[in-house]
Scaffold this motif. Structure first.
Motif, PDB file in Angstrom:
ATOM      1  N   PRO A  90      13.067  11.639   8.253  1.00  0.00           N
ATOM      2  CA  PRO A  90      12.690  11.688   9.371  1.00  0.00           C
ATOM      3  C   PRO A  90      11.674  12.823   9.908  1.00  0.00           C
ATOM      4  CG  PRO A  90      14.943  12.708   9.125  1.00  0.00           C
ATOM      5  CD  PRO A  90      14.467  11.787   7.765  1.00  0.00           C
ATOM      6  N   LEU A  91      11.587  13.737   8.827  1.00  0.00           N
ATOM      7  CA  LEU A  91      10.879  15.067   9.165  1.00  0.00           C
ATOM      8  C   LEU A  91      10.238  15.485   7.735  1.00  0.00           C
ATOM      9  CD1 LEU A  91      10.703  16.712  11.662  1.00  0.00           C
ATOM     10  CD2 LEU A  91      12.283  18.280  10.640  1.00  0.00           C
ATOM     11  N   PHE A  92       9.046  15.937   7.713  1.00  0.00           N
ATOM     12  CA  PHE A  92       8.225  16.547   6.878  1.00  0.00           C
ATOM     13  C   PHE A  92       8.006  15.479   5.584  1.00  0.00           C
ATOM     14  CE2 PHE A  92      10.569  20.399   7.796  1.00  0.00           C
ATOM     15  CZ  PHE A  92       9.283  21.221   8.179  1.00  0.00           C
ATOM     16  N   GLU A  93       8.001  14.271   6.021  1.00  0.00           N
ATOM     17  CA  GLU A  93       7.376  12.932   5.250  1.00  0.00           C
ATOM     18  C   GLU A  93       5.937  13.210   5.068  1.00  0.00           C
ATOM     19  OE1 GLU A  93       5.803  12.117   8.942  1.00  0.00           O
ATOM     20  OE2 GLU A  93       7.849  12.975   8.486  1.00  0.00           O
ATOM     21  N   ASP A  94       5.298  13.847   6.023  1.00  0.00           N
ATOM     22  CA  ASP A  94       3.762  14.181   5.886  1.00  0.00           C
ATOM     23  C   ASP A  94       3.426  15.033   4.868  1.00  0.00           C
ATOM     24  OD1 ASP A  94       5.045  15.863   7.475  1.00  0.00           O
ATOM     25  OD2 ASP A  94       3.415  15.982   9.048  1.00  0.00           O
ATOM     26  N   VAL A  95       4.260  16.158   4.735  1.00  0.00           N
ATOM     27  CA  VAL A  95       4.137  17.356   3.876  1.00  0.00           C
ATOM     28  C   VAL A  95       4.219  16.734   2.493  1.00  0.00           C
ATOM     29  CG1 VAL A  95       5.134  19.426   2.891  1.00  0.00           C
ATOM     30  CG2 VAL A  95       4.900  19.205   5.489  1.00  0.00           C
ATOM     31  N   ASP A  96       5.429  16.063   2.345  1.00  0.00           N
ATOM     32  CA  ASP A  96       5.629  15.273   0.761  1.00  0.00           C
ATOM     33  C   ASP A  96       4.527  14.601   0.532  1.00  0.00           C
ATOM     34  OD1 ASP A  96       8.003  14.628  -1.278  1.00  0.00           O
ATOM     35  OD2 ASP A  96       7.079  12.768  -0.633  1.00  0.00           O
ATOM     36  N   LEU A  97       3.991  13.453   1.512  1.00  0.00           N
ATOM     37  CA  LEU A  97       2.845  12.722   1.058  1.00  0.00           C
ATOM     38  C   LEU A  97       1.735  13.425   0.473  1.00  0.00           C
ATOM     39  CD1 LEU A  97       1.905   9.747   1.099  1.00  0.00           C
ATOM     40  CD2 LEU A  97       0.663  10.445   3.194  1.00  0.00           C
ATOM     41  N   LEU A  98       1.374  14.441   1.364  1.00  0.00           N
ATOM     42  CA  LEU A  98      -0.042  15.202   1.068  1.00  0.00           C
ATOM     43  C   LEU A  98       0.030  15.929  -0.140  1.00  0.00           C
ATOM     44  CD1 LEU A  98      -0.911  16.168   4.730  1.00  0.00           C
ATOM     45  CD2 LEU A  98      -1.895  14.379   3.366  1.00  0.00           C
ATOM     46  N   SER A  99       1.484  16.518  -0.480  1.00  0.00           N
ATOM     47  CA  SER A  99       1.488  17.327  -1.646  1.00  0.00           C
ATOM     48  C   SER A  99       1.478  16.407  -2.899  1.00  0.00           C
ATOM     49  CB  SER A  99       3.089  17.833  -1.639  1.00  0.00           C
ATOM     50  OG  SER A  99       3.223  18.427  -2.807  1.00  0.00           O
ATOM     51  N   ARG A 100       1.753  15.132  -2.806  1.00  0.00           N
ATOM     52  CA  ARG A 100       1.747  14.130  -3.731  1.00  0.00           C
ATOM     53  C   ARG A 100       0.188  13.823  -4.283  1.00  0.00           C
ATOM     54  NH1 ARG A 100       4.258   9.736  -2.702  1.00  0.00           N
ATOM     55  NH2 ARG A 100       5.316  10.559  -0.776  1.00  0.00           N
ATOM     56  N   ALA A 101      -0.442  13.867  -2.887  1.00  0.00           N
ATOM     57  CA  ALA A 101      -2.035  13.357  -2.922  1.00  0.00           C
ATOM     58  C   ALA A 101      -2.600  14.261  -3.402  1.00  0.00           C
ATOM     59  CB  ALA A 101      -2.447  13.060  -1.358  1.00  0.00           C
ATOM     60  N   ARG A 102      -2.291  15.593  -3.334  1.00  0.00           N
ATOM     61  CA  ARG A 102      -3.025  16.767  -4.002  1.00  0.00           C
ATOM     62  C   ARG A 102      -2.871  16.566  -5.224  1.00  0.00           C
ATOM     63  NH1 ARG A 102      -0.227  19.507   0.349  1.00  0.00           N
ATOM     64  NH2 ARG A 102      -1.700  19.890   2.080  1.00  0.00           N
ATOM     65  N   GLN A 103      -1.506  16.586  -5.651  1.00  0.00           N
ATOM     66  CA  GLN A 103      -1.435  16.832  -7.022  1.00  0.00           C
ATOM     67  C   GLN A 103      -2.373  15.408  -8.001  1.00  0.00           C
ATOM     68  OE1 GLN A 103       2.748  16.196  -7.747  1.00  0.00           O
ATOM     69  NE2 GLN A 103       3.368  17.978  -6.680  1.00  0.00           N
ATOM     70  N   ARG A 104      -2.302  14.060  -7.222  1.00  0.00           N
ATOM     71  CA  ARG A 104      -3.062  13.036  -7.780  1.00  0.00           C
ATOM     72  C   ARG A 104      -4.528  13.237  -8.049  1.00  0.00           C
ATOM     73  NH1 ARG A 104      -1.517   7.756  -8.797  1.00  0.00           N
ATOM     74  NH2 ARG A 104       0.609   8.642  -8.861  1.00  0.00           N
ATOM     75  N   ILE A 105      -5.075  13.874  -6.887  1.00  0.00           N
ATOM     76  CA  ILE A 105      -6.541  14.231  -6.855  1.00  0.00           C
ATOM     77  C   ILE A 105      -6.744  15.451  -7.487  1.00  0.00           C
ATOM     78  CG2 ILE A 105      -6.756  12.880  -4.661  1.00  0.00           C
ATOM     79  CD1 ILE A 105      -7.218  15.161  -3.027  1.00  0.00           C
ATOM     80  N   ARG A 106      -6.060  16.490  -7.902  1.00  0.00           N
ATOM     81  CA  ARG A 106      -5.932  17.507  -8.268  1.00  0.00           C
ATOM     82  C   ARG A 106      -6.967  18.330  -7.357  1.00  0.00           C
ATOM     83  NH1 ARG A 106      -6.393  16.407 -14.916  1.00  0.00           N
ATOM     84  NH2 ARG A 106      -4.381  15.144 -15.103  1.00  0.00           N
ATOM     85  N   GLY A 107      -6.848  18.482  -6.329  1.00  0.00           N
ATOM     86  CA  GLY A 107      -7.822  19.179  -5.349  1.00  0.00           C
ATOM     87  C   GLY A 107      -6.973  19.299  -3.988  1.00  0.00           C
ATOM     88  N   ARG A 108      -7.924  19.614  -2.890  1.00  0.00           N
ATOM     89  CA  ARG A 108      -7.269  19.784  -1.719  1.00  0.00           C
ATOM     90  C   ARG A 108      -7.662  18.603  -0.975  1.00  0.00           C
ATOM     91  NH1 ARG A 108      -6.124  25.023  -0.583  1.00  0.00           N
ATOM     92  NH2 ARG A 108      -6.774  26.554  -1.885  1.00  0.00           N
ATOM     93  N   ILE A 109      -6.959  18.325   0.212  1.00  0.00           N
ATOM     94  CA  ILE A 109      -7.108  17.283   1.213  1.00  0.00           C
ATOM     95  C   ILE A 109      -8.555  17.681   1.849  1.00  0.00           C
ATOM     96  CG2 ILE A 109      -6.223  15.750   2.935  1.00  0.00           C
ATOM     97  CD1 ILE A 109      -4.748  15.905   0.345  1.00  0.00           C
ATOM     98  N   LYS A 110      -9.309  16.421   2.042  1.00  0.00           N
ATOM     99  CA  LYS A 110     -10.704  16.771   2.729  1.00  0.00           C
ATOM    100  C   LYS A 110     -10.266  16.881   4.290  1.00  0.00           C
ATOM    101  CE  LYS A 110     -15.298  14.747   3.184  1.00  0.00           C
ATOM    102  NZ  LYS A 110     -15.882  15.570   2.438  1.00  0.00           N
ATOM    103  N   LYS A 111     -10.950  17.890   4.940  1.00  0.00           N
ATOM    104  CA  LYS A 111     -10.781  17.974   6.405  1.00  0.00           C
ATOM    105  C   LYS A 111     -12.088  17.705   7.035  1.00  0.00           C
ATOM    106  CE  LYS A 111      -6.636  19.430   6.705  1.00  0.00           C
ATOM    107  NZ  LYS A 111      -6.328  20.771   7.347  1.00  0.00           N
TER     108      LYS A 111
END
Length: 236
Positions: free
Chosen positions: A157-178
């Motif tokens: 119900p909360l911090f689902e976005d933080v978890d998804l973006l954290s796993r995305a960073r690990q997979r792309i081995r970099g930062r989320i594009k802004k």
């Protein structure tokens, strides 16, 4: 593109915001996901729903987002809070970013709908990606195949976005594009609870989350400090 909007309830204000989204992305598939514990759709007030798919899912932002993603057919998913407006430059910046096949996930920058120097300060840092500056209220754009590959959102119900973006960073081995454009989101929680007080609460919750507190316990803490006016559906 599929635009997925988790919400507490589909009302006229959301319908108006969707019309704005449709003006920017006329070919987009729009999916609104409401909690399954609401009254049947035919018992709710009539709202403009032409061209909008309405789904039900167990209450919780992560769960509702996953339900929308399961229905989506677009190759690009945009998860958008229901109190958030897209910038007029959205079509151009999205097209530019995802023309590069290496771009798997991106967020907009953030702006609040209330002028205050503290809110402007908080929003300023959204142009930089980190676990402290990238959240779902900025809109999360992600290729559907990549979303599936990293397992989607957790059913939280909360911090689902933080978890998804954290796993995305690990997979792309970099930062989320802004993206070089800002969505505009509601400042109602800050105005009801006090701008500094709300930000301190957000920081407390983030710290407790990083130390292993359960998302459900953090939701109870968060809900206990919210104002009495109904909030838009950043928080199903």
């Amino acid at each position: 593109m599929s635009i997925i909007i988790p919400t507490r309830r589909f009302d006229e204000s959301l319908a108006a915001r969707i019309a704005s989204h449709r003006g920017l992305f006329p070919e987009a598939e729009i999916i609104v996901v409401e909690p399954s514990d609401l009254p049947p759709l035919d018992e709710q007030p009539l709202v403009a729903t032409v061209g909008v798919q309405r789904l039900r899912a167990p209450r919780g932002r992560g769960t509702q987002c996953n339900a929308g993603a399961a229905r989506a057919t677009g190759s690009l998913l945009l998860f958008l809070h229901d109190d958030t407006a897209l910038p007029t430059a959205a079509p151009e910046v999205v097209e530019d970013a995802f023309a590069d096949p290496k771009t798997q996930v991106a967020c907009f920058r953030l702006r609040f709908d209330h002028p205050h120097w503290l809110l402007a300060s908080y929003a300023y840092f959204s142009r930089v990606d980190s676990t402290l500056t990238s959240f779902g209220d900025q809109g999360i754009l992600i290729r559907r195949a990549f979303f599936a590959n990293i397992g989607g959102f957790p059913d939280w119900p909360l911090f689902e976005d933080v978890d998804l973006l954290s796993r995305a960073r690990q997979r792309i081995r970099g930062r989320i594009k802004k993206l070089p454009a800002a969505v505009t989101t509601s400042a109602v929680r800050f105005l009801e609870n006090g701008i500094l007080r709300q930000q301190l609460l957000n920081a407390e919750l983030m710290l407790r989350f990083s130390l292993g507190a359960s998302p459900e316990s953090l939701r109870r803490r968060y809900e206990g400090r919210r104002g009495s006016a109904p909030s838009a559906g950043g928080d199903p």
